[in-house]
Structure formats: structure tokens, C-alpha cells
Design a protein around this motif. Sequence first.
Motif, PDB file in Angstrom:
ATOM      1  N   ILE A  27      20.214   8.384 -48.758  1.00  0.00           N
ATOM      2  CA  ILE A  27      19.187   8.829 -47.816  1.00  0.00           C
ATOM      3  C   ILE A  27      17.896   8.034 -48.036  1.00  0.00           C
ATOM      4  O   ILE A  27      17.259   7.586 -47.083  1.00  0.00           O
ATOM      5  CB  ILE A  27      18.937  10.344 -47.957  1.00  0.00           C
ATOM      6  CG1 ILE A  27      20.171  11.102 -47.463  1.00  0.00           C
ATOM      7  CG2 ILE A  27      17.678  10.768 -47.207  1.00  0.00           C
ATOM      8  CD1 ILE A  27      20.167  12.576 -47.804  1.00  0.00           C
ATOM      9  N   GLY A  28      17.533   7.860 -49.291  1.00  0.00           N
ATOM     10  CA  GLY A  28      16.339   7.082 -49.612  1.00  0.00           C
ATOM     11  C   GLY A  28      16.429   5.655 -49.099  1.00  0.00           C
ATOM     12  O   GLY A  28      15.450   5.112 -48.567  1.00  0.00           O
ATOM     13  N   HIS A  29      17.590   5.049 -49.234  1.00  0.00           N
ATOM     14  CA  HIS A  29      17.777   3.680 -48.743  1.00  0.00           C
ATOM     15  C   HIS A  29      17.613   3.625 -47.223  1.00  0.00           C
ATOM     16  O   HIS A  29      16.946   2.723 -46.696  1.00  0.00           O
ATOM     17  CB  HIS A  29      19.157   3.157 -49.163  1.00  0.00           C
ATOM     18  CG  HIS A  29      19.417   1.759 -48.717  1.00  0.00           C
ATOM     19  ND1 HIS A  29      18.747   0.675 -49.236  1.00  0.00           N
ATOM     20  CD2 HIS A  29      20.272   1.265 -47.790  1.00  0.00           C
ATOM     21  CE1 HIS A  29      19.171  -0.423 -48.648  1.00  0.00           C
ATOM     22  NE2 HIS A  29      20.100  -0.090 -47.764  1.00  0.00           N
ATOM     23  N   ALA A  30      18.208   4.579 -46.524  1.00  0.00           N
ATOM     24  CA  ALA A  30      18.078   4.617 -45.059  1.00  0.00           C
ATOM     25  C   ALA A  30      16.618   4.801 -44.647  1.00  0.00           C
ATOM     26  O   ALA A  30      16.143   4.156 -43.700  1.00  0.00           O
ATOM     27  CB  ALA A  30      18.942   5.731 -44.488  1.00  0.00           C
ATOM     28  N   LEU A  31      15.895   5.673 -45.356  1.00  0.00           N
ATOM     29  CA  LEU A  31      14.481   5.872 -45.049  1.00  0.00           C
ATOM     30  C   LEU A  31      13.670   4.608 -45.320  1.00  0.00           C
ATOM     31  O   LEU A  31      12.755   4.273 -44.559  1.00  0.00           O
ATOM     32  CB  LEU A  31      13.920   7.046 -45.853  1.00  0.00           C
ATOM     33  CG  LEU A  31      14.393   8.425 -45.415  1.00  0.00           C
ATOM     34  CD1 LEU A  31      14.038   9.473 -46.468  1.00  0.00           C
ATOM     35  CD2 LEU A  31      13.805   8.795 -44.067  1.00  0.00           C
ATOM     36  N   SER A  32      14.019   3.900 -46.385  1.00  0.00           N
ATOM     37  CA  SER A  32      13.338   2.631 -46.683  1.00  0.00           C
ATOM     38  C   SER A  32      13.571   1.610 -45.576  1.00  0.00           C
ATOM     39  O   SER A  32      12.645   0.911 -45.156  1.00  0.00           O
ATOM     40  CB  SER A  32      13.827   2.063 -48.017  1.00  0.00           C
ATOM     41  OG  SER A  32      13.433   2.881 -49.079  1.00  0.00           O
ATOM     42  N   LEU A  33      14.804   1.535 -45.100  1.00  0.00           N
ATOM     43  CA  LEU A  33      15.120   0.611 -44.008  1.00  0.00           C
ATOM     44  C   LEU A  33      14.366   0.973 -42.729  1.00  0.00           C
ATOM     45  O   LEU A  33      14.066   0.105 -41.907  1.00  0.00           O
ATOM     46  CB  LEU A  33      16.621   0.601 -43.734  1.00  0.00           C
ATOM     47  CG  LEU A  33      17.495  -0.018 -44.829  1.00  0.00           C
ATOM     48  CD1 LEU A  33      18.967   0.148 -44.486  1.00  0.00           C
ATOM     49  CD2 LEU A  33      17.135  -1.486 -45.039  1.00  0.00           C
ATOM     50  N   ALA A  34      14.054   2.271 -42.585  1.00  0.00           N
ATOM     51  CA  ALA A  34      13.304   2.732 -41.412  1.00  0.00           C
ATOM     52  C   ALA A  34      11.799   2.521 -41.583  1.00  0.00           C
ATOM     53  O   ALA A  34      11.027   2.853 -40.690  1.00  0.00           O
ATOM     54  CB  ALA A  34      13.604   4.200 -41.145  1.00  0.00           C
ATOM     55  N   GLY A  35      11.376   1.998 -42.730  1.00  0.00           N
ATOM     56  CA  GLY A  35       9.972   1.684 -42.944  1.00  0.00           C
ATOM     57  C   GLY A  35       9.195   2.677 -43.785  1.00  0.00           C
ATOM     58  O   GLY A  35       7.986   2.539 -43.944  1.00  0.00           O
ATOM     59  N   CYS A  36       9.856   3.672 -44.335  1.00  0.00           N
ATOM     60  CA  CYS A  36       9.167   4.659 -45.177  1.00  0.00           C
ATOM     61  C   CYS A  36       9.002   4.135 -46.594  1.00  0.00           C
ATOM     62  O   CYS A  36       9.796   3.330 -47.067  1.00  0.00           O
ATOM     63  CB  CYS A  36       9.965   5.962 -45.225  1.00  0.00           C
ATOM     64  SG  CYS A  36      10.166   6.768 -43.628  1.00  0.00           S
ATOM     65  N   ARG A  37       7.957   4.619 -47.260  1.00  0.00           N
ATOM     66  CA  ARG A  37       7.799   4.374 -48.696  1.00  0.00           C
ATOM     67  C   ARG A  37       8.436   5.563 -49.398  1.00  0.00           C
ATOM     68  O   ARG A  37       7.975   6.699 -49.243  1.00  0.00           O
ATOM     69  CB  ARG A  37       6.334   4.238 -49.066  1.00  0.00           C
ATOM     70  CG  ARG A  37       5.721   2.962 -48.517  1.00  0.00           C
ATOM     71  CD  ARG A  37       4.333   2.745 -49.045  1.00  0.00           C
ATOM     72  NE  ARG A  37       3.517   3.928 -48.824  1.00  0.00           N
ATOM     73  CZ  ARG A  37       2.238   3.911 -48.481  1.00  0.00           C
ATOM     74  NH1 ARG A  37       1.616   2.782 -48.334  1.00  0.00           N
ATOM     75  NH2 ARG A  37       1.563   5.030 -48.306  1.00  0.00           N
ATOM     76  N   VAL A  38       9.467   5.293 -50.168  1.00  0.00           N
ATOM     77  CA  VAL A  38      10.277   6.362 -50.752  1.00  0.00           C
ATOM     78  C   VAL A  38      10.117   6.390 -52.267  1.00  0.00           C
ATOM     79  O   VAL A  38      10.196   5.352 -52.924  1.00  0.00           O
ATOM     80  CB  VAL A  38      11.762   6.180 -50.392  1.00  0.00           C
ATOM     81  CG1 VAL A  38      12.616   7.261 -51.031  1.00  0.00           C
ATOM     82  CG2 VAL A  38      11.949   6.185 -48.875  1.00  0.00           C
TER      83      VAL A  38
END
Length: 107
Positions: A27-38
Amino acid sequence: MPPDVLLVYANPYVTATPVPPYGLERIGHALSLAGCRVTLLLPWLEAEPLAALRRQLDPAPDLVGFSLRNLDDALVVRGERGPGPIDTTGFVDAVRPLVEAAVAAVG
């Protein structure tokens, strides 16, 4: 500014061989790919899990997600003779103060 996301692996059952937070990492990786800082936090690897979380909540992230450890232990057979006591361990009570702290910080 990209959203800050804190992902908390809520696993109070720490053993000699910790169970990795595979799902939360995905989930963290997907959020990172979406531009979030995780940020991924494993608070039960710290001496004081609630204090570890509170440090990450200052300043408050935009979103906090929790992943509760697996709810089954995958142990099918516990004995050779009939039904016996079922060994259960509950995690919700241990995790609740952390969730409450996150809600208060982000709320």
C-alpha cells in the motif's frame, strides 16, 4: 505539496522473528507512486509504542492508516486428541490507544 501519509503496522505480538508488514508495504509503495510522502511505522519495535507514534504525529500527517496483524495464526492442528482449548490473542485493546491518538492528531 504532496500529502503526508503515515502507515502504522499495529502488531503488538513481537516475536524473535517479526512478521513483516508485506501488505502495508505494498500500500505504501502504491501511495508513493501516486505522489504521497509515506512513512511506515512499526511502533511495537520501540520500548514505548504510543510514544513512538506520537513522535510521528507531530506535525500531523494528512492521513494515518493502520494495519492490524494477521488475525489467524495459520495453525490448523493443535493436538492429536479431540478438541482442546483454543489459544487466542486479541490485539484490538492494545492498538486502540494508538488509533485514538491518531484520530485526535489528524481529526
